[in-house]
Write a protein that holds these residues in place. Sequence first.
Motif, PDB file in Angstrom:
ATOM      1  N   ALA A   1       0.854  -1.190   0.000  1.00  0.00           N
ATOM      2  CA  ALA A   1       0.000   0.000   0.000  1.00  0.00           C
ATOM      3  C   ALA A   1       0.888   1.238   0.000  1.00  0.00           C
ATOM      4  N   LEU A   2       1.469   1.540  -1.145  1.00  0.00           N
ATOM      5  CA  LEU A   2       2.502   2.557  -1.219  1.00  0.00           C
ATOM      6  C   LEU A   2       1.977   3.947  -0.866  1.00  0.00           C
ATOM      7  N   MET A   3       0.925   4.396  -1.539  1.00  0.00           N
ATOM      8  CA  MET A   3       0.438   5.749  -1.305  1.00  0.00           C
ATOM      9  C   MET A   3      -0.166   5.936   0.091  1.00  0.00           C
ATOM     10  N   PRO A   4      -0.989   5.009   0.596  1.00  0.00           N
ATOM     11  CA  PRO A   4      -1.471   5.167   1.976  1.00  0.00           C
ATOM     12  C   PRO A   4      -0.328   5.264   2.988  1.00  0.00           C
ATOM     13  N   LEU A   5       0.752   4.532   2.746  1.00  0.00           N
ATOM     14  CA  LEU A   5       1.913   4.617   3.619  1.00  0.00           C
ATOM     15  C   LEU A   5       2.508   6.019   3.593  1.00  0.00           C
ATOM     16  N   LEU A   6       2.599   6.609   2.411  1.00  0.00           N
ATOM     17  CA  LEU A   6       3.141   7.968   2.298  1.00  0.00           C
ATOM     18  C   LEU A   6       2.247   8.982   3.005  1.00  0.00           C
ATOM     19  N   TYR A   7       0.921   8.842   2.848  1.00  0.00           N
ATOM     20  CA  TYR A   7       0.019   9.767   3.532  1.00  0.00           C
ATOM     21  C   TYR A   7       0.240   9.718   5.046  1.00  0.00           C
ATOM     22  N   THR A   8       0.308   8.500   5.563  1.00  0.00           N
ATOM     23  CA  THR A   8       0.446   8.316   7.007  1.00  0.00           C
ATOM     24  C   THR A   8       1.770   8.872   7.518  1.00  0.00           C
ATOM     25  N   ALA A   9       2.859   8.516   6.826  1.00  0.00           N
ATOM     26  CA  ALA A   9       4.192   8.918   7.281  1.00  0.00           C
ATOM     27  C   ALA A   9       4.381  10.429   7.185  1.00  0.00           C
ATOM     28  N   LEU A  10       3.995  11.023   6.062  1.00  0.00           N
ATOM     29  CA  LEU A  10       4.200  12.460   5.879  1.00  0.00           C
ATOM     30  C   LEU A  10       3.285  13.286   6.796  1.00  0.00           C
ATOM     31  N   GLY A  11       2.042  12.851   6.941  1.00  0.00           N
ATOM     32  CA  GLY A  11       1.130  13.553   7.837  1.00  0.00           C
ATOM     33  C   GLY A  11       1.598  13.474   9.283  1.00  0.00           C
ATOM     34  N   GLY A  12       2.016  12.274   9.700  1.00  0.00           N
ATOM     35  CA  GLY A  12       2.522  12.104  11.059  1.00  0.00           C
ATOM     36  C   GLY A  12       3.782  12.906  11.299  1.00  0.00           C
ATOM     37  N   LEU A  13       4.658  12.964  10.290  1.00  0.00           N
ATOM     38  CA  LEU A  13       5.905  13.714  10.417  1.00  0.00           C
ATOM     39  C   LEU A  13       5.633  15.205  10.610  1.00  0.00           C
ATOM     40  N   ALA A  14       4.693  15.752   9.850  1.00  0.00           N
ATOM     41  CA  ALA A  14       4.358  17.171   9.983  1.00  0.00           C
ATOM     42  C   ALA A  14       3.858  17.487  11.389  1.00  0.00           C
ATOM     43  N   ILE A  15       3.016  16.611  11.922  1.00  0.00           N
ATOM     44  CA  ILE A  15       2.462  16.832  13.265  1.00  0.00           C
ATOM     45  C   ILE A  15       3.555  16.738  14.325  1.00  0.00           C
ATOM     46  N   VAL A  16       4.393  15.708  14.232  1.00  0.00           N
ATOM     47  CA  VAL A  16       5.438  15.500  15.235  1.00  0.00           C
ATOM     48  C   VAL A  16       6.446  16.640  15.233  1.00  0.00           C
TER      49      VAL A  16
END
Length: 404
Positions: A262-277
């Motif tokens: 699930a390449l794109m869902p993984l990117l959404y999760t990682a990038l969104g989480g990174l911005a918040i953190v």
Amino acid sequence: MPLALLALTVGAFGIGTTEFVIMGLLPHIAADYGVTIPTAGLLVTGYALGVVIGAPLLTVLGTKVSRKRMLMLLMGLFVLGNLLSALAPSFGLMLTGRVVASLAHGSFFGIGSVVAAELVAPDRKAGAIATMFTGLTVANIVGVPLGTFVGQAMGWRTTFVAVAALGVVGLLGIARLVPAMPRPEGARLRGELKAFRNPQVLLAMAMTVLGFGGVFAAITYVAPMMTHVAGYADGSVTWLLVLFGIGMFLGNLLGGRFADRALMPLLYTALGGLAIVLALFTVTAHDKVLAAITVLLVGALGFATVPPLQKRVLDQAHGAPTLASAVNIGAFNLGNALAAWLGGMVIAAGFGYTAPNWVGAVLAAAALGLALWSAALERRTHATGADAPAAEAVDSGARVPVHH
């Protein structure tokens, strides 16, 4: 996984050590040369820009020789640059040594990614790429903390001598374990450049610049941030870098595991989480425990994007992957250079050592926006039946894989 991947992992370990060990030694190098912390940050920016320049340049030159021989030549250049850094009598020569070492970085990971992907079945390509990048993440658990400790105890020049020795080990490993892989028949610069006519390749590279730039905005200045804001002693920086390395290792493993599914869902999760953190890091940096946890999370979320972004470029540049792969490694480091420069600017402007975290949060959020845009364009292309022209732009007759 083939044993040949071990040789690539060893080389990645050496490169990862020299790239990231500078963070823990930045205050010591600045003091030795009598420059400010933002000025010393140019050692990060210069290295990153060297990767950006060296990646396409040396990859193009490498089309004339076999991939194995090119990997060996790149490791030789890496050793030379680190020796120059170790012996440099002035800051300018130190910076030159960093740039020389960095020229090998992008091509090594770019060509290495292609070699790793060719050694395994199609459904294990992201895992193979992640295995090679494990050397870089393990460097942050072992090489970088050890190099920081040695640099603080015996002088930072000793660290760079040790890194040069690692490069020699990597070179010997490649010579011994990587199979002789001849230059692909018909490999031409013109063919490789066709990959950049695909907008999805360019979008993936832009995601790379902004997403990983978010990580480096914070991590470049982690030593002064942790000592001046969180209240850690200088010696504790070593263990904080271990935490960052553990986060990178875990994120890389997760990225390699799920990018094939699930390449794109993984990117959404990682990038969104990174911005918040990263946004929260401006607050958590004032508490020792929370700061340590945040450093771990930044490493994990940042490196969870590496295998999927590299695989996406390889997929979208199908038929001409070598140059695109190397340029994408350069894109990681363009993000590093941009973030280190912006982070130094906000510190120099008087906003404090936590200000680069805001820079990183904005960059990561922008990368998430590009990921959503890329997916929307892909769905539209698929719905209108325009897959064939997109593939033709890369390689006539070769269909571009579509990932959702």
